[in-house]
Design a protein around this motif. Structure first.
Motif, short mmCIF file in Angstrom:
data_model
loop_
_atom_site.label_atom_id
_atom_site.label_comp_id
_atom_site.label_asym_id
_atom_site.label_seq_id
_atom_site.Cartn_x
_atom_site.Cartn_y
_atom_site.Cartn_z
N SER A 77 -35.79 32.31 29.03
CA SER A 77 -35.19 30.89 29.36
C SER A 77 -34.16 30.44 27.88
O SER A 77 -33.50 29.64 28.20
CB SER A 77 -36.58 30.03 29.71
OG SER A 77 -36.99 29.73 28.76
N TRP A 78 -35.02 30.66 26.85
CA TRP A 78 -33.97 29.95 25.50
C TRP A 78 -32.57 30.71 25.31
O TRP A 78 -31.51 30.67 25.49
CB TRP A 78 -34.13 30.54 23.91
CG TRP A 78 -33.81 30.09 23.33
CD1 TRP A 78 -33.55 28.54 22.86
CD2 TRP A 78 -32.74 30.82 22.61
NE1 TRP A 78 -32.88 29.11 21.44
CE2 TRP A 78 -32.28 29.87 21.64
CE3 TRP A 78 -32.62 31.68 22.18
CZ2 TRP A 78 -31.20 30.35 20.86
CZ3 TRP A 78 -31.02 32.69 20.97
CH2 TRP A 78 -31.06 31.80 20.75
N ARG A 79 -33.14 32.35 25.76
CA ARG A 79 -31.44 33.34 25.71
C ARG A 79 -30.63 32.80 26.94
O ARG A 79 -29.20 32.74 27.00
CB ARG A 79 -31.69 35.28 26.05
CG ARG A 79 -32.10 35.38 24.31
CD ARG A 79 -32.47 36.64 24.80
NE ARG A 79 -33.70 37.22 26.54
CZ ARG A 79 -34.85 37.00 24.86
NH1 ARG A 79 -34.60 37.36 24.34
NH2 ARG A 79 -35.44 37.52 26.17
N SER A 80 -31.18 32.56 27.94
CA SER A 80 -30.14 31.75 29.56
C SER A 80 -29.51 30.83 29.31
O SER A 80 -28.47 30.78 29.53
CB SER A 80 -31.57 32.32 30.89
OG SER A 80 -31.00 31.42 31.41
N PHE A 82 -29.28 29.71 25.47
CA PHE A 82 -27.87 30.24 24.94
C PHE A 82 -26.72 30.32 26.21
O PHE A 82 -25.36 30.13 25.05
CB PHE A 82 -28.07 30.93 24.06
CG PHE A 82 -27.27 30.66 22.50
CD1 PHE A 82 -26.71 30.24 22.39
CD2 PHE A 82 -26.33 32.38 22.51
CE1 PHE A 82 -26.56 30.50 20.81
CE2 PHE A 82 -25.94 32.60 21.98
CZ PHE A 82 -25.29 31.54 20.41
N ARG A 83 -26.96 31.64 26.46
CA ARG A 83 -25.80 31.89 27.03
C ARG A 83 -24.71 31.13 27.95
O ARG A 83 -23.92 31.55 28.12
CB ARG A 83 -26.56 33.33 28.00
CG ARG A 83 -26.53 34.46 26.65
CD ARG A 83 -26.75 35.82 27.59
NE ARG A 83 -26.63 36.94 26.68
CZ ARG A 83 -28.44 37.37 27.01
NH1 ARG A 83 -28.52 36.89 27.79
NH2 ARG A 83 -28.48 38.25 26.24
N ALA A 84 -25.53 30.42 28.74
CA ALA A 84 -24.67 29.26 29.63
C ALA A 84 -23.98 28.65 29.20
O ALA A 84 -23.03 28.44 29.22
CB ALA A 84 -25.82 28.27 30.09
N THR A 85 -24.54 27.53 27.64
CA THR A 85 -23.45 26.79 26.69
C THR A 85 -22.54 27.47 25.84
O THR A 85 -21.44 26.82 26.22
CB THR A 85 -24.97 26.13 26.12
OG1 THR A 85 -25.70 25.89 26.44
CG2 THR A 85 -24.26 25.33 24.59
N GLU A 86 -22.65 28.69 25.81
CA GLU A 86 -21.89 29.65 24.89
C GLU A 86 -20.37 29.79 25.54
O GLU A 86 -19.64 29.51 26.08
CB GLU A 86 -22.30 30.59 25.00
CG GLU A 86 -21.25 31.23 23.72
CD GLU A 86 -22.12 32.94 23.06
OE1 GLU A 86 -21.64 33.21 22.35
OE2 GLU A 86 -22.69 33.75 23.92
N SER A 87 -20.79 30.15 27.38
CA SER A 87 -20.22 30.36 28.18
C SER A 87 -19.06 29.28 28.94
O SER A 87 -17.66 29.32 28.51
CB SER A 87 -20.64 31.56 29.50
OG SER A 87 -19.86 30.95 30.67
N LYS A 88 -20.14 28.00 28.53
CA LYS A 88 -18.80 26.84 29.07
C LYS A 88 -18.17 26.76 27.67
O LYS A 88 -17.47 26.15 28.24
CB LYS A 88 -19.91 25.79 29.71
CG LYS A 88 -19.52 24.55 29.65
CD LYS A 88 -19.20 24.84 31.32
CE LYS A 88 -18.90 23.69 32.41
NZ LYS A 88 -18.51 24.12 33.55
N GLU A 102 -15.59 28.29 28.17
CA GLU A 102 -14.16 28.01 28.81
C GLU A 102 -13.69 27.06 28.58
O GLU A 102 -12.28 26.70 28.34
CB GLU A 102 -14.96 28.30 30.22
CG GLU A 102 -14.41 26.92 31.00
CD GLU A 102 -15.42 27.27 32.57
OE1 GLU A 102 -15.13 26.62 33.50
OE2 GLU A 102 -16.44 27.99 32.77
#
Length: 81
Positions: free
Chosen positions: A52-55, A57-63, A66
């Motif tokens: 859940s941490w990785r998920s 992190f990836r969502a935040t990084e992607s945002k 963008e």
């Protein structure tokens, strides 16, 4: 009179707004450990597991990427005018 309009205007299908179900929380309150700041309280928000941490992190990084790309495009279009 205006308020005596068609009863269908006030039917459940016309007046109920459906909402998507809420998303599950990524972080949950957990009992604070001895190394945590006592002034912050007896609970801390923590990720349930590494996945859940990785998920998150990836969502935040992607945002962030963008938003940077959009800002770059906006800056580029302003510079070309």
């Amino acid at each position: 009179m205006k308020w005596e309009s068609d009863p269908e205007d006030f039917s459940p299908s016309a007046t109920i707004v459906p909402f998507d179900p809420p998303l599950p929380l990524l972080r949950a309150p957990m009992k604070a450990g001895l190394g945590d700041r006592p002034s912050a309280g007896s609970f801390v928000l923590a990720f349930k597991d590494a996945a859940s941490w990785r998920s998150a992190f990836r969502a935040t990084e992607s945002k962030i990427l963008e938003q940077c790309e959009l800002a770059e495009l906006a800056g580029f279009s302003l510079a070309r005018q």
